[in-house]
Scaffold this motif. Structure first.
Motif, PDB file in Angstrom:
ATOM      1  N   ILE A  51      37.622  26.528  10.963  1.00  0.00           N
ATOM      2  CA  ILE A  51      38.769  27.094  11.669  1.00  0.00           C
ATOM      3  C   ILE A  51      39.902  27.412  10.703  1.00  0.00           C
ATOM      4  N   VAL A  52      40.130  26.545   9.714  1.00  0.00           N
ATOM      5  CA  VAL A  52      41.217  26.735   8.747  1.00  0.00           C
ATOM      6  C   VAL A  52      40.608  26.834   7.365  1.00  0.00           C
ATOM      7  N   PRO A  53      41.296  27.426   6.404  1.00  0.00           N
ATOM      8  CA  PRO A  53      40.761  27.518   5.033  1.00  0.00           C
ATOM      9  C   PRO A  53      40.412  26.135   4.497  1.00  0.00           C
ATOM     10  N   TYR A  54      39.248  26.071   3.824  1.00  0.00           N
ATOM     11  CA  TYR A  54      38.784  24.758   3.376  1.00  0.00           C
ATOM     12  C   TYR A  54      39.713  24.154   2.330  1.00  0.00           C
ATOM     13  N   ALA A 109      49.637  18.357   9.648  1.00  0.00           N
ATOM     14  CA  ALA A 109      48.429  18.792  10.353  1.00  0.00           C
ATOM     15  C   ALA A 109      48.777  19.707  11.507  1.00  0.00           C
ATOM     16  N   SER A 110      49.925  19.444  12.181  1.00  0.00           N
ATOM     17  CA  SER A 110      50.339  20.276  13.318  1.00  0.00           C
ATOM     18  C   SER A 110      50.714  21.680  12.874  1.00  0.00           C
ATOM     19  N   ILE A 111      51.022  21.840  11.598  1.00  0.00           N
ATOM     20  CA  ILE A 111      51.425  23.153  11.096  1.00  0.00           C
ATOM     21  C   ILE A 111      50.260  23.852  10.392  1.00  0.00           C
ATOM     22  N   PHE A 112      49.636  23.150   9.433  1.00  0.00           N
ATOM     23  CA  PHE A 112      48.616  23.802   8.589  1.00  0.00           C
ATOM     24  C   PHE A 112      47.233  23.809   9.228  1.00  0.00           C
ATOM     25  N   LEU A 113      46.953  22.887  10.140  1.00  0.00           N
ATOM     26  CA  LEU A 113      45.652  22.891  10.811  1.00  0.00           C
ATOM     27  C   LEU A 113      45.707  23.512  12.197  1.00  0.00           C
ATOM     28  N   PHE A 114      46.888  23.930  12.633  1.00  0.00           N
ATOM     29  CA  PHE A 114      47.057  24.450  13.997  1.00  0.00           C
ATOM     30  C   PHE A 114      46.428  25.843  14.096  1.00  0.00           C
ATOM     31  N   PRO A 115      45.374  26.000  14.932  1.00  0.00           N
ATOM     32  CA  PRO A 115      44.700  27.302  15.061  1.00  0.00           C
ATOM     33  C   PRO A 115      45.367  28.138  16.161  1.00  0.00           C
ATOM     34  N   ASN A 116      45.998  29.230  15.804  1.00  0.00           N
ATOM     35  CA  ASN A 116      46.712  30.033  16.785  1.00  0.00           C
ATOM     36  C   ASN A 116      45.789  30.719  17.788  1.00  0.00           C
ATOM     37  N   ASP A 117      44.525  30.916  17.409  1.00  0.00           N
ATOM     38  CA  ASP A 117      43.632  31.686  18.268  1.00  0.00           C
ATOM     39  C   ASP A 117      42.602  30.829  18.991  1.00  0.00           C
ATOM     40  N   GLY A 145      63.195   1.735  13.701  1.00  0.00           N
ATOM     41  CA  GLY A 145      63.477   2.926  12.900  1.00  0.00           C
ATOM     42  C   GLY A 145      62.213   3.510  12.304  1.00  0.00           C
ATOM     43  N   PHE A 146      61.298   2.654  11.848  1.00  0.00           N
ATOM     44  CA  PHE A 146      60.039   3.143  11.292  1.00  0.00           C
ATOM     45  C   PHE A 146      59.227   3.866  12.357  1.00  0.00           C
ATOM     46  N   CYS A 147      59.186   3.284  13.547  1.00  0.00           N
ATOM     47  CA  CYS A 147      58.384   3.881  14.613  1.00  0.00           C
ATOM     48  C   CYS A 147      58.946   5.233  15.032  1.00  0.00           C
ATOM     49  N   VAL A 148      60.253   5.313  15.197  1.00  0.00           N
ATOM     50  CA  VAL A 148      60.871   6.582  15.589  1.00  0.00           C
ATOM     51  C   VAL A 148      60.650   7.636  14.516  1.00  0.00           C
ATOM     52  N   ALA A 149      60.774   7.233  13.242  1.00  0.00           N
ATOM     53  CA  ALA A 149      60.555   8.185  12.150  1.00  0.00           C
ATOM     54  C   ALA A 149      59.140   8.740  12.202  1.00  0.00           C
ATOM     55  N   PHE A 150      58.147   7.876  12.398  1.00  0.00           N
ATOM     56  CA  PHE A 150      56.753   8.341  12.467  1.00  0.00           C
ATOM     57  C   PHE A 150      56.554   9.282  13.656  1.00  0.00           C
ATOM     58  N   LEU A 151      57.096   8.891  14.813  1.00  0.00           N
ATOM     59  CA  LEU A 151      56.896   9.708  16.016  1.00  0.00           C
ATOM     60  C   LEU A 151      57.530  11.089  15.868  1.00  0.00           C
ATOM     61  N   LEU A 152      58.731  11.155  15.354  1.00  0.00           N
ATOM     62  CA  LEU A 152      59.407  12.458  15.208  1.00  0.00           C
ATOM     63  C   LEU A 152      58.729  13.308  14.136  1.00  0.00           C
ATOM     64  N   LEU A 153      58.351  12.670  13.026  1.00  0.00           N
ATOM     65  CA  LEU A 153      57.723  13.438  11.949  1.00  0.00           C
ATOM     66  C   LEU A 153      56.361  13.988  12.356  1.00  0.00           C
ATOM     67  N   SER A 154      55.632  13.264  13.196  1.00  0.00           N
ATOM     68  CA  SER A 154      54.292  13.721  13.589  1.00  0.00           C
ATOM     69  C   SER A 154      54.306  14.621  14.820  1.00  0.00           C
ATOM     70  N   LEU A 155      55.234  14.411  15.753  1.00  0.00           N
ATOM     71  CA  LEU A 155      55.222  15.162  17.012  1.00  0.00           C
ATOM     72  C   LEU A 155      56.133  16.383  17.010  1.00  0.00           C
ATOM     73  N   ALA A 156      57.254  16.310  16.287  1.00  0.00           N
ATOM     74  CA  ALA A 156      58.168  17.466  16.278  1.00  0.00           C
ATOM     75  C   ALA A 156      57.486  18.736  15.759  1.00  0.00           C
ATOM     76  N   PRO A 157      56.723  18.695  14.655  1.00  0.00           N
ATOM     77  CA  PRO A 157      56.018  19.914  14.218  1.00  0.00           C
ATOM     78  C   PRO A 157      55.009  20.411  15.255  1.00  0.00           C
ATOM     79  N   LEU A 158      54.386  19.479  15.989  1.00  0.00           N
ATOM     80  CA  LEU A 158      53.432  19.904  17.027  1.00  0.00           C
ATOM     81  C   LEU A 158      54.157  20.632  18.141  1.00  0.00           C
ATOM     82  N   ILE A 159      55.347  20.138  18.519  1.00  0.00           N
ATOM     83  CA  ILE A 159      56.151  20.833  19.536  1.00  0.00           C
ATOM     84  C   ILE A 159      56.500  22.228  19.042  1.00  0.00           C
ATOM     85  N   TRP A 160      56.894  22.327  17.780  1.00  0.00           N
ATOM     86  CA  TRP A 160      57.254  23.634  17.207  1.00  0.00           C
ATOM     87  C   TRP A 160      56.048  24.591  17.204  1.00  0.00           C
ATOM     88  N   SER A 161      54.904  24.089  16.821  1.00  0.00           N
ATOM     89  CA  SER A 161      53.710  24.954  16.762  1.00  0.00           C
ATOM     90  C   SER A 161      53.339  25.480  18.146  1.00  0.00           C
TER      91      SER A 161
END
Length: 447
Positions: A51-54, A109-117, A145-161
């Protein structure tokens, strides 16, 4: 044997202990977290291979494995470190670096592995990242603080994608992911509060136990070990001396005429003097020596391993006693009062014939009283004859109490006569008619 911390330092210690427990909770969850990361990242890499470039796929997977290896190495070092070392802030910083790096990778992963099609692959990616985020609530909530940082860093890009994918379903997924993010952050907050309350309660219980133990084993005024702890250590050293063939010494130190300070200047000044005495004694001793306060103005020094023979042990212990006596040559300055003190010191060696720490302490006490009888400011080594004298004195005291109630004391009058033969007075004298010893000399019981 340090003093219990004051309220400010105790608050600091409480905070340090709680932070250590927070870090320990998260470190303990690292193996499970790494297993989930490695399994899910490997599955994603396989599923998304076509799906994405190897190059992108392998780069992301390699970075995931590298961060996982780093977190595993930090865990091994943390487990091997002592509790004192674990309180160092570097462990918390290393933990935070691993968490943030892992969150960034899942966000990537939410940005570089996200398949638009491919909506199916989008949903699979969202499912995996949501699962990792839900797991993070369980494993990282000890430090909010650690938990919130992980959640925002991993989920915010997915929301954007999802939001930029340009179709209605993706927009709906963006909204649902945002709501999910808020939900897991809220869950993490509630779980963090529960963990913190538990840690605070546990820490308070531990501190209370430490305080109770300290109060049971240490003197509150001078922070020196008390009689109970001294006897415990003395019993240990007596056993070690017998096992290894060396001798130790006990020095019983009593301040001369200390009562005058309390009577003339008050107990506050007296207490300050006792604290100063304890400080001087501590500064003179070896690391292995133990200074203790029995109460009042009585101090005891336990000096292990002072010689391999009685003569050498006696010489070394007497030398130490003389050095302790010299500590009092310099005046004590308390509240503008210049106070000069001296000390009488009794010495008892171990192991000799005695087996009981209480007996050894009593012998040093007897030697100390012998030093006082010789004029105070003196050092005396315990001799068996001293104990015999003490035993005789105790026997006289015991018999004298019975004599008073049993009518054994007899009153005599020595007349005072003028030269002309007329009696003008009399000296009243008491004699003790002991039932077995006969008449006891006043020199033996009057004093």
């Amino acid at each position: 044997m340090n003093a219990p911390p004051d309220e400010r330092s105790r608050d600091t210690d409480d905070g340090t202990n709680i932070r250590l427990e927070q870090a320990r909770i998260i470190y303990s969850a690292v193996p499970l977290s790494l297993a989930a990361i490695l399994i899910n990242s490997s599955i994603l890499s396989i599923v998304f291979w076509d799906i994405v470039p190897y190059q992108v796929n392998l780069s992301w997977l390699s970075a995931t494995y590298a961060i996982s290896l780093y977190r595993w190495a930090i865990l091994k070092q943390f487990n091997a470190a002592s509790d004192t070392s674990r309180k160092d802030g570097r462990w918390r910083r290393a933990l935070g670096l691993g968490v943030v790096s892992s969150g960034l990778l899942w966000g990537a992963a939410s940005i570089f592995l996200f398949p638009n099609d491919s909506m199916l692959h989008q949903l699979l990616l969202a499912f995996v990242i949501a699962g990792m985020s839900a797991g993070a609530v369980t494993t990282l909530s000890a430090i909010y603080g650690f938990c919130v940082a992980f959640l925002l860093l991993s989920l915010a890009p997915l929301i954007w994608s999802f939001a930029t994918a340009g179709n209605a379903i993706s927009s709906t997924m963006a909204l649902m992911t945002a709501l999910f993010t808020l939900m897991v952050i809220g869950s993490s907050k509630r779980l963090n509060q529960m963990i913190m309350e538990t840690l605070q309660t546990r820490n308070e219980r531990h501190q209370a136990q430490q305080t109770i133990r300290y109060q049971a084993l240490y003197d509150e005024l001078t922070d020196l070990p008390n009689r109970r702890l001294l006897l415990e250590r003395l019993a240990q050293e007596m056993s070690r001396s017998k096992r290894h063939g060396h001798m130790g010494g006990v020095l019983f130190l009593d301040l001369d005429h200390f009562k005058k300070i309390n009577d003339s200047l008050g107990h506050r000044v007296g207490d300050t003097v006792l604290q100063a005495v304890a400080t001087r004694i501590r500064q003179r001793l070896r690391e292995e020596d133990i200074a203790s306060r029995l109460g009042g103005d009585e101090f005891v020094v336990l000096a292990p391993e002072v010689g391999d023979s009685p003569d050498l042990a006696a010489a070394n212990t007497e030398y130490l006693a003389l050095e302790l006596r010299e500590l009092f040559r310099e005046a004590f300055i308390v509240d503008h009062h210049k106070l000069h003190l001296s000390a009488s010191i009794g010495i008892a060696l171990f192991p000799m014939e005695h087996e009981d720490p209480e007996d050894l302490l009593q012998q040093a006490d007897v030697a100390m009283y012998s030093a006082k009888e010789l004029g105070r400011d003196n050092v005396q080594l315990f001799l068996p004859s001293m104990q015999a004298a003490v035993d005789r004195r105790l026997e006289v005291e015991r018999d004298l109490r019975r004599a008073i109630g049993g009518g054994e004391l007899e009153l005599y009058y020595q007349p005072q006569v003028l030269a002309c033969g007329r009696i003008v007075g009399a000296e009243a004298l008491v004699r003790w008619n002991h039932p077995t010893r006969g008449l006891v000399s006043p020199a033996d019981f009057i004093s």
